[in-house]
Design an enzyme around this catalytic site. Structure first.
Site, short mmCIF file in Angstrom:
data_model
loop_
_atom_site.label_atom_id
_atom_site.label_comp_id
_atom_site.label_asym_id
_atom_site.label_seq_id
_atom_site.Cartn_x
_atom_site.Cartn_y
_atom_site.Cartn_z
N ARG A 102 0.80 -1.23 0.00
CA ARG A 102 0.00 0.00 0.00
C ARG A 102 0.83 1.28 0.00
O ARG A 102 0.59 2.19 -0.79
CB ARG A 102 -0.92 0.04 1.23
CG ARG A 102 -2.18 -0.77 1.09
CD ARG A 102 -2.57 -1.35 2.43
NE ARG A 102 -1.62 -2.38 2.78
CZ ARG A 102 -1.73 -3.65 2.37
NH1 ARG A 102 -2.77 -4.03 1.72
NH2 ARG A 102 -0.80 -4.55 2.66
N THR A 103 1.79 1.38 0.90
CA THR A 103 2.48 2.66 1.08
C THR A 103 3.28 3.01 -0.17
O THR A 103 3.22 4.14 -0.67
CB THR A 103 3.39 2.60 2.32
OG1 THR A 103 2.64 2.04 3.40
CG2 THR A 103 3.88 3.97 2.70
N LYS A 133 26.07 -4.06 -1.10
CA LYS A 133 27.53 -4.19 -1.23
C LYS A 133 28.25 -3.53 -0.06
O LYS A 133 29.47 -3.35 -0.10
CB LYS A 133 27.99 -3.52 -2.53
CG LYS A 133 27.36 -4.06 -3.78
CD LYS A 133 27.83 -3.23 -4.98
CE LYS A 133 26.93 -3.39 -6.18
NZ LYS A 133 27.14 -2.32 -7.15
N ARG A 156 11.24 3.67 3.35
CA ARG A 156 10.87 2.68 4.38
C ARG A 156 12.11 1.85 4.67
O ARG A 156 12.80 1.41 3.74
CB ARG A 156 9.72 1.78 3.91
CG ARG A 156 9.48 0.65 4.91
CD ARG A 156 8.25 -0.15 4.60
NE ARG A 156 7.03 0.59 4.90
CZ ARG A 156 5.82 0.05 4.89
NH1 ARG A 156 5.67 -1.23 4.60
NH2 ARG A 156 4.76 0.77 5.17
N HIS A 175 5.05 5.39 11.65
CA HIS A 175 4.57 5.33 10.26
C HIS A 175 3.64 6.54 10.10
O HIS A 175 2.42 6.40 10.06
CB HIS A 175 3.82 4.01 10.06
CG HIS A 175 3.52 3.65 8.63
ND1 HIS A 175 3.66 4.54 7.58
CD2 HIS A 175 3.05 2.50 8.09
CE1 HIS A 175 3.31 3.93 6.46
NE2 HIS A 175 2.94 2.69 6.74
N1 CP Z 1 -0.43 -0.15 5.82
C1 CP Z 1 0.79 -0.37 5.28
O1 CP Z 1 1.80 0.25 5.66
O2 CP Z 1 0.79 -1.32 4.30
P1 CP Z 1 2.08 -1.78 3.47
O3 CP Z 1 3.02 -2.44 4.46
O4 CP Z 1 1.56 -2.73 2.43
O5 CP Z 1 2.71 -0.54 2.89
#
Ligand code: CP
Length: 313
Positions: free
Chosen positions: A59-60, A88, A109, A137
């Site tokens: 999603r993100t 590396k 991320r 998050h």
């Molecule tokens: N909600 C969320 O962060 O989903 P993903 O891990 O798929 O990005």
């Protein structure tokens, strides 16, 4: 003298936001969500987003990349350590020094807590934390906040339950800090071993919000919103702890029949889900978790514009 549209270049954690910031983000997200998209399709046509996902995401990553495309911008991406020179031995610091030559804004991320702060220190372009280990998050929390606003019309006065992994659940940590700006009541439901860390309890106490901690799922039944989360296998050091806790809660239709608010209780989940949220809830009108993907694109469009100091028409 010019005034910045948004007082932040980077989005690293939810602690950075004031109530005014949240109102601006909700306003931008709502205007985008209700807009005819064609009026937005060239706003970022001179910009490139670097999308760096060193930990799994559906999603993100896709919603940030969709948001950038919908605003007319371009996206460069690297997914997983194995396809970057970090594999590396290159440091995250050196990686980020390179990225500013290629892009105007970066979304990252990373599995390590605090990595987004390190990345932002290295980089001179705006940086957005898309999840750093068990810590934060923030953009998920902003889309969660917008979901509550869009579905309930108001955030103030709601009784909001969190269920599942409150210890390692970074989406919960971030959303709780945002809700501390509103007069809400919180119901924190988890096994004792996965209870909310003290630093977030402190935020709640300092904001003088009413809250309870509980291990009983029945405590969701008089709530307006329930935010369910997965017990995250990848966060446990000892597999035996995960095995002991993984089936702690399952929210399903039979259980919700007990609620006087069966059709009003807003059901949210950041996803992915495993067994904690039954698929027999999916066709309830108040099950919002798939609609959250749509809200997420609007919120992330708003954040890209705000961080790049580009106004809505
Ligand atoms: N909600 C969320 O962060 O989903 P993903 O891990 O798929 O990005």
């Amino acid at each position: 003298m010019t005034t910045n549209l948004f007082s932040h270049c980077d989005i690293l954690d939810t602690e950075q936001f004031s109530r005014d910031d949240l109102e601006l983000i909700l306003d931008y997200s709502h205007r985008i969500h209700k807009s005819d998209r064609s009026s937005l399709s060239k706003l970022l046509d001179k910009y490139i987003l670097a999308s760096l996902f060193f930990e799994a995401s559906t999603r993100t990553r896709l919603s940030f990349e969709t948001a950038m495309h919908r605003l007319g911008g371009k996206v460069i991406t690297t997914v997983g350590f194995q396809f970057s020179s970090i594999n590396k031995g290159e440091s995250l610091y050196d990686t980020m020094k390179m990225i500013e030559a290629y892009a105007d804004i970066v979304v990252i991320r990373h599995p390590t807590e605090g990595s987004s702060h390190l990345a932002a220190d290295a980089s001179s372009i705006p940086l957005i934390n898309a999840g750093d280990g068990v810590a934060q998050h923030p953009t998920q929390a902003l889309l969660d906040l917008y979901t509550i606003f869009a579905e309930k019309s108001n955030i103030e006065g709601l009784r909001i339950a969190f269920v599942g992994d409150l210890k390692y659940g970074r989406t919960i940590h971030s959303l709780i800090q945002l809700l501390c700006h509103y007069k809400v009541e919180l119901v924190l439901i988890s096994p004792a071993d996965l209870s909310l860390p003290e630093q977030y309890l402190k935020n709640i106490r300092e904001s003088e919000l009413n809250f309870i901690e509980s291990e009983d799922l029945k405590d969701i039944l008089d709530c307006d919103v329930v935010y369910v989360t997965r017990i995250q296998e990848e966060r446990f050091t000892h597999r035996s702890d995960y095995e002991r806790l993984k089936d702690s809660y399952t929210l399903n239709r039979d259980f919700l029949q007990l609620s006087p608010k069966l059709n009003e209780l807003l059901i949210m989940h950041p996803l992915p889900r495993v067994k904690e949220l039954s698929t027999d809830l999916d066709d309830l009108p108040n099950a919002a978790y798939f609609r959250m993907a749509h809200y997420g694109v609007s919120v992330r469009m708003a954040l890209l514009l705000l961080c790049l100091q580009v106004s809505l028409p």
